[in-house]
Design a protein around this motif. Sequence first.
Motif, PDB file in Angstrom:
ATOM      1  N   ILE A   1      47.281  54.260  46.997  1.00  0.00           N
ATOM      2  CA  ILE A   1      46.179  53.293  46.999  1.00  0.00           C
ATOM      3  C   ILE A   1      46.665  51.941  46.489  1.00  0.00           C
ATOM      4  O   ILE A   1      46.379  50.886  47.076  1.00  0.00           O
ATOM      5  CB  ILE A   1      45.007  53.805  46.129  1.00  0.00           C
ATOM      6  N   ALA A   2      47.462  51.992  45.415  1.00  0.00           N
ATOM      7  CA  ALA A   2      47.938  50.729  44.833  1.00  0.00           C
ATOM      8  C   ALA A   2      48.879  50.006  45.790  1.00  0.00           C
ATOM      9  O   ALA A   2      48.814  48.780  45.926  1.00  0.00           O
ATOM     10  CB  ALA A   2      48.621  50.981  43.496  1.00  0.00           C
TER      11      ALA A   2
ATOM     12  N   ILE B   1      47.465  44.507  51.135  1.00  0.00           N
ATOM     13  CA  ILE B   1      46.289  43.757  51.587  1.00  0.00           C
ATOM     14  C   ILE B   1      46.066  42.531  50.709  1.00  0.00           C
ATOM     15  O   ILE B   1      45.803  41.428  51.193  1.00  0.00           O
ATOM     16  CB  ILE B   1      45.033  44.670  51.555  1.00  0.00           C
ATOM     17  N   ALA B   2      46.217  42.734  49.395  1.00  0.00           N
ATOM     18  CA  ALA B   2      45.971  41.631  48.456  1.00  0.00           C
ATOM     19  C   ALA B   2      46.924  40.464  48.705  1.00  0.00           C
ATOM     20  O   ALA B   2      46.512  39.304  48.667  1.00  0.00           O
ATOM     21  CB  ALA B   2      46.100  42.125  47.016  1.00  0.00           C
ATOM     22  N   VAL B   3      48.188  40.774  48.972  1.00  0.00           N
ATOM     23  CA  VAL B   3      49.171  39.702  49.188  1.00  0.00           C
ATOM     24  C   VAL B   3      48.825  38.905  50.448  1.00  0.00           C
ATOM     25  O   VAL B   3      48.851  37.668  50.450  1.00  0.00           O
ATOM     26  CB  VAL B   3      50.602  40.286  49.288  1.00  0.00           C
ATOM     27  N   ILE B   4      48.454  39.638  51.509  1.00  0.00           N
ATOM     28  CA  ILE B   4      48.099  38.952  52.756  1.00  0.00           C
ATOM     29  C   ILE B   4      46.874  38.055  52.540  1.00  0.00           C
ATOM     30  O   ILE B   4      46.862  36.880  52.920  1.00  0.00           O
ATOM     31  CB  ILE B   4      47.819  39.984  53.876  1.00  0.00           C
ATOM     32  N   LEU B   5      45.852  38.631  51.880  1.00  0.00           N
ATOM     33  CA  LEU B   5      44.641  37.850  51.639  1.00  0.00           C
ATOM     34  C   LEU B   5      44.897  36.673  50.712  1.00  0.00           C
ATOM     35  O   LEU B   5      44.361  35.579  50.902  1.00  0.00           O
ATOM     36  CB  LEU B   5      43.547  38.752  51.043  1.00  0.00           C
ATOM     37  N   ALA B   6      45.749  36.913  49.707  1.00  0.00           N
ATOM     38  CA  ALA B   6      46.044  35.834  48.751  1.00  0.00           C
ATOM     39  C   ALA B   6      46.750  34.681  49.449  1.00  0.00           C
ATOM     40  O   ALA B   6      46.475  33.516  49.176  1.00  0.00           O
ATOM     41  CB  ALA B   6      46.893  36.368  47.599  1.00  0.00           C
TER      42      ALA B   6
ATOM     43  N   LEU C   1      40.113  47.190  46.330  1.00  0.00           N
ATOM     44  CA  LEU C   1      41.152  46.706  45.413  1.00  0.00           C
ATOM     45  C   LEU C   1      41.936  45.571  46.069  1.00  0.00           C
ATOM     46  O   LEU C   1      42.260  44.573  45.420  1.00  0.00           O
ATOM     47  CB  LEU C   1      42.093  47.837  45.007  1.00  0.00           C
ATOM     48  N   GLY C   2      42.228  45.730  47.363  1.00  0.00           N
ATOM     49  CA  GLY C   2      42.938  44.671  48.081  1.00  0.00           C
ATOM     50  C   GLY C   2      42.134  43.380  48.084  1.00  0.00           C
ATOM     51  O   GLY C   2      42.663  42.311  47.780  1.00  0.00           O
ATOM     52  N   LEU C   3      40.839  43.487  48.388  1.00  0.00           N
ATOM     53  CA  LEU C   3      39.983  42.291  48.420  1.00  0.00           C
ATOM     54  C   LEU C   3      39.863  41.661  47.042  1.00  0.00           C
ATOM     55  O   LEU C   3      39.985  40.457  46.880  1.00  0.00           O
ATOM     56  CB  LEU C   3      38.584  42.682  48.933  1.00  0.00           C
TER      57      LEU C   3
ATOM     58  N   MET D   1      46.797  46.953  39.084  1.00  0.00           N
ATOM     59  CA  MET D   1      46.033  47.633  40.116  1.00  0.00           C
ATOM     60  C   MET D   1      46.200  49.149  40.033  1.00  0.00           C
ATOM     61  O   MET D   1      45.258  49.892  40.262  1.00  0.00           O
ATOM     62  CB  MET D   1      46.455  47.128  41.501  1.00  0.00           C
ATOM     63  N   MET D   2      47.394  49.586  39.673  1.00  0.00           N
ATOM     64  CA  MET D   2      47.606  51.038  39.545  1.00  0.00           C
ATOM     65  C   MET D   2      46.636  51.643  38.541  1.00  0.00           C
ATOM     66  O   MET D   2      46.144  52.753  38.729  1.00  0.00           O
ATOM     67  CB  MET D   2      49.057  51.318  39.123  1.00  0.00           C
ATOM     68  N   LYS D   3      46.353  50.896  37.490  1.00  0.00           N
ATOM     69  CA  LYS D   3      45.406  51.411  36.499  1.00  0.00           C
ATOM     70  C   LYS D   3      43.970  51.344  37.010  1.00  0.00           C
ATOM     71  O   LYS D   3      43.160  52.221  36.723  1.00  0.00           O
ATOM     72  CB  LYS D   3      45.545  50.634  35.188  1.00  0.00           C
ATOM     73  N   ASP D   4      43.681  50.302  37.760  1.00  0.00           N
ATOM     74  CA  ASP D   4      42.314  50.149  38.271  1.00  0.00           C
ATOM     75  C   ASP D   4      41.972  51.166  39.359  1.00  0.00           C
ATOM     76  O   ASP D   4      40.804  51.328  39.711  1.00  0.00           O
ATOM     77  CB  ASP D   4      42.092  48.724  38.798  1.00  0.00           C
ATOM     78  N   THR D   5      42.985  51.850  39.903  1.00  0.00           N
ATOM     79  CA  THR D   5      42.670  52.896  40.884  1.00  0.00           C
ATOM     80  C   THR D   5      41.807  53.988  40.262  1.00  0.00           C
ATOM     81  O   THR D   5      41.094  54.695  40.968  1.00  0.00           O
ATOM     82  CB  THR D   5      43.947  53.549  41.438  1.00  0.00           C
ATOM     83  N   ALA D   6      41.851  54.119  38.929  1.00  0.00           N
ATOM     84  CA  ALA D   6      41.051  55.139  38.248  1.00  0.00           C
ATOM     85  C   ALA D   6      39.563  54.934  38.495  1.00  0.00           C
ATOM     86  O   ALA D   6      38.785  55.896  38.484  1.00  0.00           O
ATOM     87  CB  ALA D   6      41.347  55.126  36.751  1.00  0.00           C
ATOM     88  N   LEU D   7      39.165  53.668  38.753  1.00  0.00           N
ATOM     89  CA  LEU D   7      37.750  53.384  38.990  1.00  0.00           C
ATOM     90  C   LEU D   7      37.222  54.096  40.230  1.00  0.00           C
ATOM     91  O   LEU D   7      36.034  54.368  40.343  1.00  0.00           O
ATOM     92  CB  LEU D   7      37.536  51.881  39.143  1.00  0.00           C
ATOM     93  N   ILE D   8      38.107  54.385  41.151  1.00  0.00           N
ATOM     94  CA  ILE D   8      37.673  55.016  42.393  1.00  0.00           C
ATOM     95  C   ILE D   8      37.099  56.404  42.135  1.00  0.00           C
ATOM     96  O   ILE D   8      36.298  56.908  42.916  1.00  0.00           O
ATOM     97  CB  ILE D   8      38.865  55.077  43.391  1.00  0.00           C
TER      98      ILE D   8
END
Lengths: 347, 253
Positions: free
Chosen positions: A56-57, A63-68, A144-146, A205-212
């Motif tokens: 996921i991360a 996705i995040a890099v492309i959007l950024a 997470l990407g967005l 982001m690896m840590k925020d995957t826990a929110l899922i």
Amino acid sequence: MALRSAGVPFRVKVAAVWAVIFALLGFLFWSASFDNQWIRENIGFIARGLLFTILIAVFGIVIAVILALLGALGRLSRNPVAYGVSGFYTSFFRGTPLIVQLFLFYLAMPRTALNLVDKFPNFLPQNFAQFFTLEAFQVGIIVLGLNYGAYMTEIFRAGIQSVSHGQSEAADALGMSYRQKMRRVVLPQAFRVVIPPTGNEFIAMMKDTALISVLGQSIESMELFRRAQLIGNADVKPLEALVTAAGLYWALTAIFTFFQSRLERRVSKGYVRAVAPTRTERRKVVLTGAAGGAPHGAASGYALDASDAPEDVAAAGHTHAGTFEAIEPLEPDEPEIPGHVPGREHQ
Amino acid sequence: MQNGQAIVRVEGLHKSFGSLEVLKGIDMEVDKGEVVVIFGRSGSGKSTLLRCVNFLEDPTEGTIEVSGVRLEGGHRTRQKREQIRQLRTHCGMVFQQFNLFPHMTALQNVMEGPVTVKGLDEGQCRAIGIETLAKVGLADKADEYPIRLSGGQQQRVAIARALAMEPDVMLFDEPTSALDPELIGEVLSVMTSLATDLHKTMMVVTHEMGFAREVADRMAFFHEGVILEEGTPDEIFRKTQFPETKRFLDAVL
């Protein structure tokens, strides 16, 4: 007292402090009748979630890099549509909680898609709603990407702006188009600057995957924290399960932080390098601010060794470890990141 | 000197930054093979003139023509943007701060224009690049990155980078002002050889009056946004007409 400990290296003292903290925690867990046997039996089940956590991360950061990148170009654009869209994007995703965004995409999107199909049955294909009904881990990747893309837009924007205006003018003067200028001149230099903070974002982001985990997942696509929760609740071993999960996250981020700090050191030394102290003959050229568009304070007193091998700074990851090992002793405590860019401070 | 072979034509050029009018009506022609030195106090508008010629600054008013590409000042349209790019391929610009691309070697810097802008093939550009670097005496530094070159060498690479596009006019914006005194000579001698050996058309903003005396065909003294005095080096140095020019020359000589 102070005299007697003066000979002990600082590192040893710090290690002792860590040892004491761990001993204290161990005592606490022991007094709470911590079940080591249970952990040994179940850590395998929990650790299998690492696969999805990392997956996921990784997809999320792509996705995040492309959007950024798009977001940053939008923020720097004079085109009202590009500027407006990127402004809305960063404002919304930075202005609302990540967990709200997760639920929005997980619950609200399928509902909206269904209603749209009801309203416009002639225009939309029948499977339109299915397309928006996503697995929790898919929503995780997208959201997470967005979300991170919105924060990283600022990092990329600052990275692009850290490339001196003279570089842009030199490209213009050659007759380059905007696209050519970005691709050949500005972005290669900006990427060098944004690689370290992007690594930081990946670790966060690896840590925020826990929110899922709050979305609930099917058994085959559960990430680490969800697995820990499920099995901990089932066996009534919440403490053991959570400690195991925390330990795994910690180990994961520790590993990536290690690589990240190495990467950061290498990339940040792209242009300006200290003199290797081992060399007997040096030709020092103290850089002045005039140095051909070195993007940051090149006048910071670094000297470069003219007899060193040149380095391909365009391939930021591709550097010679040996060179950097040799220059360590002259470095300041913290490696200075050129054009250090403001990002989100992570807790 | 004006014999109808003008490479650069500037007519009624005005440039304002906000309420500050930097150029207040400049008319100038530069003929093929001519070297024009533009000098004057800082803030007199000389750099702005050069930057208007290749549209790094958009003229507020007036007309610029370079090698037959004729453009009005004012607002940029899509079509005009394309014409500006075309005009720029006829101008080679050398900056005070060199502005070499730090992530490219000297050779790559020189090849960048021909490869990316002209779309020539790599092998051909490599040959052009090495040949052009040889003209500025740096063929042996082809694979060095800019950071490993001295200021003088960097500026010579920058000259080669501009030269590789085979421009009709070379614009020099205070090319030696950022250099240590001992490095100025090598850059000036390269510029001299461009003028005398290659017969390049050049517009040079500089305070190097020795260079001007030796190489310039014509000199233009900028004062408060206008060309106050214009003439051959001999006329400027020996028969100075305006007290402002005299004062400036006394200060820099």
